[in-house]
Scaffold this motif. Structure first.
Motif, PDB file in Angstrom:
ATOM      1  N   LEU A   3       0.976  -1.160  -0.073  1.00 26.58           N
ATOM      2  CA  LEU A   3       0.092   0.157  -0.170  1.00 26.58           C
ATOM      3  C   LEU A   3       0.692   0.882   0.196  1.00 26.58           C
ATOM      4  O   LEU A   3       0.185   2.307  -0.608  1.00 26.58           O
ATOM      5  CB  LEU A   3      -0.836  -0.099   1.318  1.00 26.58           C
ATOM      6  N   LEU A   4       2.073   1.291   0.610  1.00 26.70           N
ATOM      7  CA  LEU A   4       3.344   2.303   0.810  1.00 26.70           C
ATOM      8  C   LEU A   4       3.943   2.514  -1.377  1.00 26.70           C
ATOM      9  O   LEU A   4       4.903   3.644  -0.964  1.00 26.70           O
ATOM     10  CB  LEU A   4       3.673   1.796   1.795  1.00 26.70           C
ATOM     11  N   ASP A   5       3.398   1.172  -1.874  1.00 24.09           N
ATOM     12  CA  ASP A   5       4.601   2.203  -2.764  1.00 24.09           C
ATOM     13  C   ASP A   5       3.517   3.090  -3.440  1.00 24.09           C
ATOM     14  O   ASP A   5       2.556   3.314  -4.060  1.00 24.09           O
ATOM     15  CB  ASP A   5       4.228   0.649  -3.769  1.00 24.09           C
ATOM     16  N   LYS A   6       4.342   4.079  -4.001  1.00 30.95           N
ATOM     17  CA  LYS A   6       3.946   5.030  -4.623  1.00 30.95           C
ATOM     18  C   LYS A   6       3.584   4.461  -6.507  1.00 30.95           C
ATOM     19  O   LYS A   6       4.835   5.034  -7.363  1.00 30.95           O
ATOM     20  CB  LYS A   6       5.190   6.243  -5.016  1.00 30.95           C
ATOM     21  N   THR A   7       3.340   3.970  -6.285  1.00 36.81           N
ATOM     22  CA  THR A   7       2.845   3.720  -7.712  1.00 36.81           C
ATOM     23  C   THR A   7       2.033   4.382  -8.769  1.00 36.81           C
ATOM     24  O   THR A   7       1.166   5.351  -8.433  1.00 36.81           O
ATOM     25  CB  THR A   7       1.714   2.070  -8.647  1.00 36.81           C
ATOM     26  N   GLU A   8       1.661   4.632 -10.189  1.00 39.12           N
ATOM     27  CA  GLU A   8       0.882   5.132 -10.834  1.00 39.12           C
ATOM     28  C   GLU A   8      -1.173   4.915 -10.572  1.00 39.12           C
ATOM     29  O   GLU A   8      -1.601   5.316  -9.867  1.00 39.12           O
ATOM     30  CB  GLU A   8       1.138   5.201 -11.948  1.00 39.12           C
ATOM     31  N   ARG A   9      -1.232   3.510 -10.299  1.00 40.79           N
ATOM     32  CA  ARG A   9      -2.620   2.700  -9.707  1.00 40.79           C
ATOM     33  C   ARG A   9      -2.954   3.427  -8.493  1.00 40.79           C
ATOM     34  O   ARG A   9      -3.963   4.215  -8.259  1.00 40.79           O
ATOM     35  CB  ARG A   9      -1.960   1.793  -9.751  1.00 40.79           C
ATOM     36  N   THR A  10      -2.066   3.897  -7.450  1.00 36.49           N
ATOM     37  CA  THR A  10      -2.301   4.170  -5.814  1.00 36.49           C
ATOM     38  C   THR A  10      -2.476   5.584  -5.965  1.00 36.49           C
ATOM     39  O   THR A  10      -2.874   5.993  -5.367  1.00 36.49           O
ATOM     40  CB  THR A  10      -1.140   3.871  -4.941  1.00 36.49           C
ATOM     41  N   GLU A  11      -1.349   6.448  -6.531  1.00 34.06           N
ATOM     42  CA  GLU A  11      -2.174   7.462  -6.914  1.00 34.06           C
ATOM     43  C   GLU A  11      -3.588   7.394  -7.715  1.00 34.06           C
ATOM     44  O   GLU A  11      -4.074   8.562  -7.395  1.00 34.06           O
ATOM     45  CB  GLU A  11      -1.151   8.604  -7.570  1.00 34.06           C
ATOM     46  N   ASP A  12      -3.122   7.099  -8.626  1.00 36.74           N
ATOM     47  CA  ASP A  12      -5.094   7.422  -9.216  1.00 36.74           C
ATOM     48  C   ASP A  12      -6.388   7.182  -8.236  1.00 36.74           C
ATOM     49  O   ASP A  12      -7.068   7.769  -8.904  1.00 36.74           O
ATOM     50  CB  ASP A  12      -4.505   6.913 -11.112  1.00 36.74           C
ATOM     51  N   PHE A  13      -6.039   6.209  -7.768  1.00 29.84           N
ATOM     52  CA  PHE A  13      -7.172   5.540  -6.480  1.00 29.84           C
ATOM     53  C   PHE A  13      -6.907   6.449  -6.061  1.00 29.84           C
ATOM     54  O   PHE A  13      -8.338   6.950  -5.043  1.00 29.84           O
ATOM     55  CB  PHE A  13      -6.693   4.304  -5.676  1.00 29.84           C
ATOM     56  N   MET A  14      -6.485   6.557  -4.827  1.00 32.10           N
ATOM     57  CA  MET A  14      -6.763   8.443  -4.181  1.00 32.10           C
ATOM     58  C   MET A  14      -6.595   9.661  -4.523  1.00 32.10           C
ATOM     59  O   MET A  14      -7.657  10.432  -4.183  1.00 32.10           O
ATOM     60  CB  MET A  14      -4.571   8.728  -3.584  1.00 32.10           C
ATOM     61  N   GLY A  15      -6.328   9.590  -5.381  1.00 32.11           N
ATOM     62  CA  GLY A  15      -7.278  10.631  -6.889  1.00 32.11           C
ATOM     63  C   GLY A  15      -8.593  10.914  -6.914  1.00 32.11           C
ATOM     64  O   GLY A  15      -9.050  11.628  -6.183  1.00 32.11           O
ATOM     65  N   ALA A  16      -8.901  10.002  -7.074  1.00 30.73           N
ATOM     66  CA  ALA A  16     -10.759   9.115  -6.705  1.00 30.73           C
ATOM     67  C   ALA A  16     -10.995   9.136  -5.822  1.00 30.73           C
ATOM     68  O   ALA A  16     -12.384   9.700  -6.375  1.00 30.73           O
ATOM     69  CB  ALA A  16     -10.435   7.648  -7.491  1.00 30.73           C
ATOM     70  N   ILE A  17     -10.157   8.986  -4.757  1.00 34.04           N
ATOM     71  CA  ILE A  17     -11.119   9.120  -2.967  1.00 34.04           C
ATOM     72  C   ILE A  17     -11.141  10.595  -2.874  1.00 34.04           C
ATOM     73  O   ILE A  17     -12.158  10.892  -2.401  1.00 34.04           O
ATOM     74  CB  ILE A  17     -10.076   8.186  -2.055  1.00 34.04           C
ATOM     75  N   LEU A  18     -10.001  11.328  -3.430  1.00 31.85           N
ATOM     76  CA  LEU A  18     -10.502  12.771  -3.240  1.00 31.85           C
ATOM     77  C   LEU A  18     -11.660  13.354  -3.458  1.00 31.85           C
ATOM     78  O   LEU A  18     -12.571  14.877  -3.064  1.00 31.85           O
ATOM     79  CB  LEU A  18      -8.738  13.717  -3.410  1.00 31.85           C
ATOM     80  N   ILE A  19     -11.629  12.675  -4.635  1.00 31.34           N
ATOM     81  CA  ILE A  19     -13.489  13.723  -5.495  1.00 31.34           C
ATOM     82  C   ILE A  19     -14.194  13.214  -5.101  1.00 31.34           C
ATOM     83  O   ILE A  19     -15.487  13.203  -5.027  1.00 31.34           O
ATOM     84  CB  ILE A  19     -12.916  12.915  -7.117  1.00 31.34           C
ATOM     85  N   LEU A  20     -14.197  11.995  -5.071  1.00 31.42           N
ATOM     86  CA  LEU A  20     -15.541  11.104  -4.356  1.00 31.42           C
ATOM     87  C   LEU A  20     -15.802  12.334  -3.117  1.00 31.42           C
ATOM     88  O   LEU A  20     -16.772  12.558  -2.735  1.00 31.42           O
ATOM     89  CB  LEU A  20     -15.458  10.175  -3.750  1.00 31.42           C
ATOM     90  N   PHE A  21     -15.537  12.018  -2.429  1.00 32.82           N
ATOM     91  CA  PHE A  21     -15.145  12.964  -0.512  1.00 32.82           C
ATOM     92  C   PHE A  21     -15.648  15.174  -1.754  1.00 32.82           C
ATOM     93  O   PHE A  21     -16.176  15.676  -1.117  1.00 32.82           O
ATOM     94  CB  PHE A  21     -14.042  13.632  -0.006  1.00 32.82           C
ATOM     95  N   SER A  22     -15.154  15.481  -2.815  1.00 30.39           N
ATOM     96  CA  SER A  22     -15.425  16.732  -2.983  1.00 30.39           C
ATOM     97  C   SER A  22     -16.807  16.849  -3.474  1.00 30.39           C
ATOM     98  O   SER A  22     -17.529  17.461  -3.715  1.00 30.39           O
ATOM     99  CB  SER A  22     -14.134  16.646  -4.592  1.00 30.39           C
ATOM    100  N   ILE A  23     -16.953  15.582  -3.749  1.00 30.45           N
ATOM    101  CA  ILE A  23     -18.601  15.561  -4.876  1.00 30.45           C
ATOM    102  C   ILE A  23     -19.606  15.401  -3.238  1.00 30.45           C
ATOM    103  O   ILE A  23     -20.448  15.848  -3.604  1.00 30.45           O
ATOM    104  CB  ILE A  23     -18.975  14.246  -5.564  1.00 30.45           C
ATOM    105  N   ILE A  24     -19.052  14.558  -2.358  1.00 29.90           N
ATOM    106  CA  ILE A  24     -20.412  14.858  -1.360  1.00 29.90           C
ATOM    107  C   ILE A  24     -20.013  15.987  -0.513  1.00 29.90           C
ATOM    108  O   ILE A  24     -21.235  16.585  -0.379  1.00 29.90           O
ATOM    109  CB  ILE A  24     -19.784  13.479  -0.154  1.00 29.90           C
TER     110      ILE A  24
END
Length: 87
Positions: A3-24
């Motif tokens: 989970l701590l590896d900084k891969t592009e996949r993880t960054e995109d997933f974390m960005g999606a979570i932040l956008i979800l909170f912004s929508i809420i």
């Protein structure tokens, strides 16, 4: 440790979570402003009750369209980030 590896996949997933909170937060602020400013249905911009500045009136037709466009753009960005993180 995976989970701590900084891969592009993880960054995109974390960005999606932040956008979800912004929508809420956008949707909840829409309903708060809609109840606060029930009397004004004409003007697009209204002064904020708390703080300095202006806000978009969710009771006017143009204001509703503005709020909808913001949430739709955030939703499209959320779906794009989620799909790109899963591929």
């Amino acid at each position: 440790m995976a989970l701590l590896d900084k891969t592009e996949r993880t960054e995109d997933f974390m960005g999606a979570i932040l956008i979800l909170f912004s929508i809420i937060l956008s949707i909840s602020s829409y309903f708060v402003y809609k109840e606060m400013y029930k009397d004004d249905k004409e003007s697009l911009f209204i002064p904020r009750r708390y703080g300095i500045g202006w806000s978009i009136n969710p009771n006017s037709p143009k204001g509703k369209a503005s709020w909808f466009i913001v949430v739709a753009l955030l939703g499209a960005l959320f779906i794009w980030l989620l799909v790109s993180s899963l591929l």
